[in-house]
Motif scaffolding. Structure first.
Motif, PDB file in Angstrom:
ATOM      1  N   ILE A   1      -0.786   5.950 -11.525  1.00 38.69           N
ATOM      2  CA  ILE A   1      -1.610   6.605 -10.499  1.00 38.69           C
ATOM      3  C   ILE A   1      -0.722   7.535  -9.673  1.00 38.69           C
ATOM      4  CG2 ILE A   1      -3.019   6.225  -8.434  1.00 38.69           C
ATOM      5  CD1 ILE A   1      -3.554   3.382  -9.530  1.00 38.69           C
TER       6      ILE A   1
ATOM      7  N   VAL B   1      -3.760   3.607  -1.833  1.00 40.29           N
ATOM      8  CA  VAL B   1      -3.690   2.657  -2.933  1.00 40.29           C
ATOM      9  C   VAL B   1      -3.186   1.324  -2.381  1.00 40.29           C
ATOM     10  CG1 VAL B   1      -2.622   2.122  -5.153  1.00 40.29           C
ATOM     11  CG2 VAL B   1      -3.197   4.490  -4.591  1.00 40.29           C
TER      12      VAL B   1
ATOM     13  N   THR C   1      -6.540  -1.387  -5.766  1.00 42.64           N
ATOM     14  CA  THR C   1      -7.725  -0.752  -5.181  1.00 42.64           C
ATOM     15  C   THR C   1      -7.302   0.621  -4.689  1.00 42.64           C
ATOM     16  OG1 THR C   1      -8.189  -2.938  -4.316  1.00 42.64           O
ATOM     17  CG2 THR C   1      -9.644  -1.156  -3.602  1.00 42.64           C
ATOM     18  N   ARG C   2      -8.079   1.619  -4.992  1.00 37.21           N
ATOM     19  CA  ARG C   2      -7.775   2.944  -4.466  1.00 37.21           C
ATOM     20  C   ARG C   2      -9.052   3.596  -3.978  1.00 37.21           C
ATOM     21  NH1 ARG C   2      -6.689   6.196 -10.128  1.00 37.21           N
ATOM     22  NH2 ARG C   2      -6.261   7.906  -8.714  1.00 37.21           N
ATOM     23  N   TRP C   3      -8.922   4.341  -2.904  1.00 35.42           N
ATOM     24  CA  TRP C   3     -10.095   5.026  -2.387  1.00 35.42           C
ATOM     25  C   TRP C   3      -9.654   6.300  -1.688  1.00 35.42           C
ATOM     26  CZ3 TRP C   3      -8.114   0.568  -0.123  1.00 35.42           C
ATOM     27  CH2 TRP C   3      -7.632   0.699   1.186  1.00 35.42           C
ATOM     28  N   LYS C   4     -10.613   7.169  -1.532  1.00 35.78           N
ATOM     29  CA  LYS C   4     -10.328   8.369  -0.766  1.00 35.78           C
ATOM     30  C   LYS C   4     -10.785   8.149   0.662  1.00 35.78           C
ATOM     31  CE  LYS C   4     -10.538  12.637  -2.401  1.00 35.78           C
ATOM     32  NZ  LYS C   4     -10.944  13.833  -3.131  1.00 35.78           N
TER      33      LYS C   4
ATOM     34  N   PRO D   1      -1.290   9.221  -6.441  1.00 37.25           N
ATOM     35  CA  PRO D   1      -2.293   9.341  -5.359  1.00 37.25           C
ATOM     36  C   PRO D   1      -2.318  10.746  -4.767  1.00 37.25           C
ATOM     37  CG  PRO D   1      -0.830   7.463  -4.989  1.00 37.25           C
ATOM     38  CD  PRO D   1      -0.234   8.282  -6.083  1.00 37.25           C
TER      39      PRO D   1
ATOM     40  N   GLU E   1      -5.831   9.875  -0.562  1.00 41.06           N
ATOM     41  CA  GLU E   1      -6.010   8.592  -1.235  1.00 41.06           C
ATOM     42  C   GLU E   1      -5.136   7.487  -0.615  1.00 41.06           C
ATOM     43  OE1 GLU E   1      -5.469   9.225  -5.348  1.00 41.06           O
ATOM     44  OE2 GLU E   1      -6.888   7.659  -5.906  1.00 41.06           O
TER      45      GLU E   1
ATOM     46  N   CYS F   1       0.374   5.740   0.643  1.00 42.05           N
ATOM     47  CA  CYS F   1      -0.430   6.940   0.848  1.00 42.05           C
ATOM     48  C   CYS F   1       0.489   8.097   1.234  1.00 42.05           C
ATOM     49  CB  CYS F   1      -1.525   6.720   1.897  1.00 42.05           C
ATOM     50  SG  CYS F   1      -0.922   6.191   3.490  1.00 42.05           S
TER      51      CYS F   1
ATOM     52  N   MET G   1       0.829  -1.202   0.000  1.00 34.94           N
ATOM     53  CA  MET G   1       0.000   0.000   0.000  1.00 34.94           C
ATOM     54  C   MET G   1       0.864   1.254   0.000  1.00 34.94           C
ATOM     55  SD  MET G   1      -1.300   0.180   3.941  1.00 34.94           S
ATOM     56  CE  MET G   1      -1.747   1.908   3.847  1.00 34.94           C
TER      57      MET G   1
END
Lengths: 366, 541
Positions: free
Chosen positions: A345, A353, A362-365, A347, A351, A305, A303
């Motif tokens: 990407i 990742v 998978t990525r999200w805020k 980020p 975000e 961030c 991951m």
């Protein structure tokens, strides 16, 4: 400022790939050292993936102290790989006499996962204490299927010394997290070089943790494994371990702990009560200051961030078989020149990742 | 040789002397009318003078009886140096001058009561601390104007992460039980000054400022009511949420508070149990009979008498009891929806108190307010004001580090007060206290100074106990109270807090922090070795 990187692949990759990811970024990392954590190993360790692997650098006496301790604790030696160094002249490397990578079998009665996790941590901490007190070496990780190599010097020369450029089939892994610099803010100490490792969690960080003192004062009471604090980036690892391993919360909450949303934004969220509770209970684990982190999880996922103001860069890019995370895109261009860079990407500050073992991203805020 | 009665009080025995220029005086009488202490009076003096009244000089020597302004040579009417006479005089004919050779301590041979702050112990630790860790190249400084800052502090009992009643469900945390109430408020609390200590209008001005800062400036500033109750219409209004209701050992005003509870539309911001006060530790509250006007009698339910609150809450003899009786009952009274905090005078025992509160199994204390020796008071015996107490800076640090030792920092928010803003810059003081471990600060005296209080640390005025406050702030005399412009006063406080907020950002930005650096002692350095060692910060020179 550091540069950090990671390679995650469906196929085994050589450490040279990780080096090639990092070297184009050398303007930013001053080439003062090399450190990497390899996970999901191939090569010489492929047969012993379920046996804990000890990674250390030490003197002859240090090796003896470790051996005595391990046999006293009923660990059984299974396999060992001692690098045969290339002692070419004029290499920029500060070597230790011995580099030992050794698989052990667990002592009897350690059959469940939890007791094994605790045993491995306690053993590494004990070895670290023995080696530190006698000033005879360093132990970096003791965990199944995980290898750590750290040294001070020019990363190219360190690779030459350990014959990492040879791609000779000994060291291979599907996950490599890497960094090419010592912690130059303070004294050069081998333990201060990230990636850091704790019970399956690996982490390196590019940045400055301005809440270092707060984090440290809080973390030192949270867990016996939260020690050292030679670098302000260790705080990121300990918080990751605390949130995921100790509290057993899911990954999104790690981001909420280190870079909580502003109060005004929390108030707008349906889960505001949870987020507010987290922010107040773990206020001392907040990270304030510029940073990017790359982390490896025990199950092999990776991951990344950033800080809440996006003051440090990071980019994720790859193809069907390999994905790389890197501070700068030039590193990824070097190892994956043919990828579709439009799918890279970058980020943002909110975000997260995550790359799983099938390379699904998978990525999200937050 | 002239006989002198040396035992009589003369004007030159008093701390302040009146400097009067008869030749400039037009006998308008404003100074005498403005002096609330009756320290000056009109007298007729026979004077020998040479005058000329014709077109050409025709000097004539005459003896004339003319009126003059004269200082009253009496302890009860001693000039306090408030300077109202100078303020109202159109001709600069009169002013009060400090008398360095006064014999005050010898002549005032009784426990002197006065308000204000201590005159001794004026050393300022905070002035020897500098924000010395500046983001330079290792990390970027922030922009105090363009970046966003999250300046909020908790008030309420914070649980450790492992105590949170959370369960993971489909990757999300779900709460299984409620947690103690925690309010996130502005780190500057308007400290407890009661209606009674303050005039109703002065209290109203502070309350208006608090409400305005909340409603129009987006700053959740909270105000403590002080031990004197609150106006019933306020308790029944939406504005109650901006107030922390105080309960002290006299329980003044609580009859009305309890009666208003069923009609409260919103919960108050908190309840503050006052155990002690930094300016007169070990003493209870004190409201002189002079100030117990009819409306104060009504509010507090008392006859006109000096209201000396007991030094202790009756019936509490230990800290465990305090937690069980007072904290639990006050929590229960508001349905466990309102944080209940405690305020103590700083003392050598503060760390023990804090440790006990942190270890209390009920997790019921929502804040620990420590009040230092440089705090102010409406009335105290001068001997306690000047010679008892404890500085607050190291105490906040000690308490924070005690919590660090327990791994419980942040669980009971720490608020420090007593001298915050003493030199006028409360933002710098607050920031340093926060870096040392405070979650926030509280201040009182600077608020009334903004309203117009002329008192200072060198004995100027400080007549808050007499009911004769010349600025209308600390008196219940309706004529004097009229001197205070409520709207203007409130505006001054609002302006000051807005400046405070801007200055706080200006200090957070260079150390690279967008949220409050609670406990970030590495941001501070000291030019005093002893202070650096005591507080565990870097010594620099």
């Amino acid at each position: 400022m550091c540069r950090i990187g990671a390679v995650k692949s469906k196929k085994f990759v050589y450490p040279s790939t990780a080096l090639r990811l990092m070297l184009p970024q050398q303007e930013g990392h001053d080439n003062s050292g090399f450190a990497m954590v390899m996970q999901d190993l191939g090569g010489v360790f492929a047969l012993y993936k379920d046996k804990p692997l000890l990674s250390m650098a030490c003197t002859k006496q240090g090796a003896r102290l470790v051996e005595d301790y391990m046999s006293a604790k009923n660990f059984v030696k299974m396999a060992e790989w001692l690098p045969v160094p290339n002692k070419k002249k004029d290499l920029d490397i500060q070597t230790m006499p011995y580099y030992i990578f050794r698989n052990y079998d667990y002592p009897e009665h350690y059959d469940d996962a939890e007791s094994r996790e605790n045993l491995l941590l306690d053993t590494r901490l004990a070895l670290r204490k023995i080696l530190t007190e006698s000033n005879q070496g360093y132990v970096y990780s003791f965990w199944p299927d995980v290898l750590t190599l750290k040294e001070i010097g020019d990363p190219r020369d360190i690779a030459t010394y350990f014959r990492l450029w040879d791609d000779n089939g000994t060291l291979l892994a599907k996950n490599i997290i890497v960094q090419c610099r010592q912690n130059t803010n303070y004294k050069i100490v081998r333990y201060a070089a990230h990636p850091f490792f704790l019970q399956g969690y690996t982490l390196c960080a590019n940045g400055e943790n301005t809440f270092y003192t707060k984090n440290k004062e809080f973390q030192k009471n949270l867990h016996r494994g939260y020690i050292g604090f030679e670098s302000d980036s260790q705080n990121f690892l300990y918080t990751l371990h605390y949130v995921l391993h100790e509290l057993k919360w899911s990954i999104p909450y790690y981001k909420h702990v280190i870079t909580p949303l502003p109060f005004a934004e929390i108030a707008e969220r349906p889960d505001r009560e949870i987020l507010l509770s987290i922010r107040q209970s773990l206020a001392h684990l907040e990270i304030n200051g510029p940073n990017t982190i790359i982390a490896g999880l025990p199950d092999g996922r990776m991951m990344t961030c950033c800080d809440s103001k996006k003051l440090r860069p990071v980019v994720v890019g790859g193809d069907e078989t390999t994905i790389a995370i890197s501070s700068e895109v030039c590193g990824i261009n070097e190892i994956l020149p043919d990828r579709n860079f439009e799918r890279d990407i970058y980020p943002n500050e909110r975000e997260v990742v995550v790359i799983d073992n099938d390379l699904e991203v998978t990525r999200w805020k937050q | 040789m002239e006989t002198v009665k040396v035992q009589d009080i003369a004007a030159n025995d008093l701390p302040w002397q009146i400097e009067y220029h008869a030749e400039r005086c037009t006998m308008c009488g404003s100074c005498v009318a403005s002096c609330t202490f009756k320290a000056i009076k009109v007298e007729v003096q026979r004077k020998s003078m040479t005058i000329s009244q014709a077109n050409q000089p025709e000097p004539v020597h005459v003896q004339q009886a003319i009126p003059v302004i004269k200082q009253v040579a009496d302890i009860n009417n001693a000039c306090r140096g408030c300077g109202m006479c100078e303020r109202v005089c159109p001709n600069n004919a009169i002013r009060a001058v400090r008398n360095l050779d006064n014999r005050r301590n010898l002549l005032f041979n009784r426990p002197i009561k006065r308000g204000g702050r201590t005159n001794l112990n004026a050393q300022r630790t905070l002035d020897k601390i500098i924000v010395g860790r500046i983001s330079q190249m290792t990390d970027p400084s922030l922009d105090s104007i363009r970046h966003t800052f999250d300046i909020r502090s908790p008030l309420g009992r914070v649980l450790s992460a492992k105590e949170l009643p959370f369960r993971m469900e489909n990757g999300k945390l779900v709460a299984t039980k409620s947690t103690p109430p925690v309010r996130w408020i502005y780190p500057l609390i308007f400290s407890d000054m009661s209606i009674g200590a303050l005039s109703t209008r002065a209290w109203e001005a502070v309350a208006m400022a608090a409400a305005y800062l909340n409603e129009h400036c987006g700053l959740p500033v909270r105000m403590s009511s002080g031990e004197g109750g609150m106006p019933v219409p306020l308790m029944e209004s939406d504005y109650l949420k901006y107030f922390i209701i105080q309960i002290a050992s006299g329980h003044f005003g609580w009859n009305r508070i309890i009666k208003a509870m069923p009609r409260m539309k919103v919960d108050p911001a908190g309840v503050l149990i006052k155990i002690g006060q930094g300016a007169k530790p070990g003493d209870g509250g004190l409201l002189q009979a002079e100030k117990v006007a009819p409306h104060i009698q009504a509010l507090r339910g008392v006859p006109k008498a000096t209201l000396a609150s007991p030094p202790n809450h009756q019936g509490l003899y230990s800290i465990e009891e305090s937690v069980q009786k007072m904290h639990l009952s006050l929590n229960a009274a508001f349905g466990f929806r309102v944080p209940v905090a405690i305020k103590c005078a700083a003392s050598s025992t503060s760390v023990s108190v804090y440790n006990n509160l942190l270890r209390d199994p009920y997790k019921i204390c929502g804040g620990f307010f420590i009040d230092g020796i440089q705090g102010g008071t409406g009335a105290a015996n001068e001997i306690s004001l000047d010679h008892t107490g404890h500085p607050v800076v190291s105490k906040i640090r000690d308490c924070y580090l005690a919590a660090v030792d327990q791994g419980a920092q942040g669980q009971i928010p720490l608020y420090g007060g007593g001298g915050i803003g003493l030199t006028g810059n409360a933002a710098a003081d607050a920031f340093k206290m926060i870096c040392l471990g405070a979650n926030g600060v509280f201040c009182g005296k600077i608020l009334i100074q903004l309203l117009g209080c002329v008192g200072n640390e060198n004995g100027r005025c400080n007549a808050c106990n007499t009911g004769k406050c010349p600025t209308g702030i600390c008196t219940q005399n309706p004529r004097l109270v009229k001197r205070l412009d409520v709207d203007k006063g409130a505006q001054r406080i609002v302006d000051y807090v807005l400046a405070f907020d801007a200055e706080l950002r200006k200090l957070m930005a260079p150390i690279g922090n967008s949220s409050l650096p609670v406990g970030r002692s590495d941001a501070l350095v000291s030019t005093d070795k002893a202070i650096a060692d005591k507080l565990g910060i870097q010594y620099v020179c």
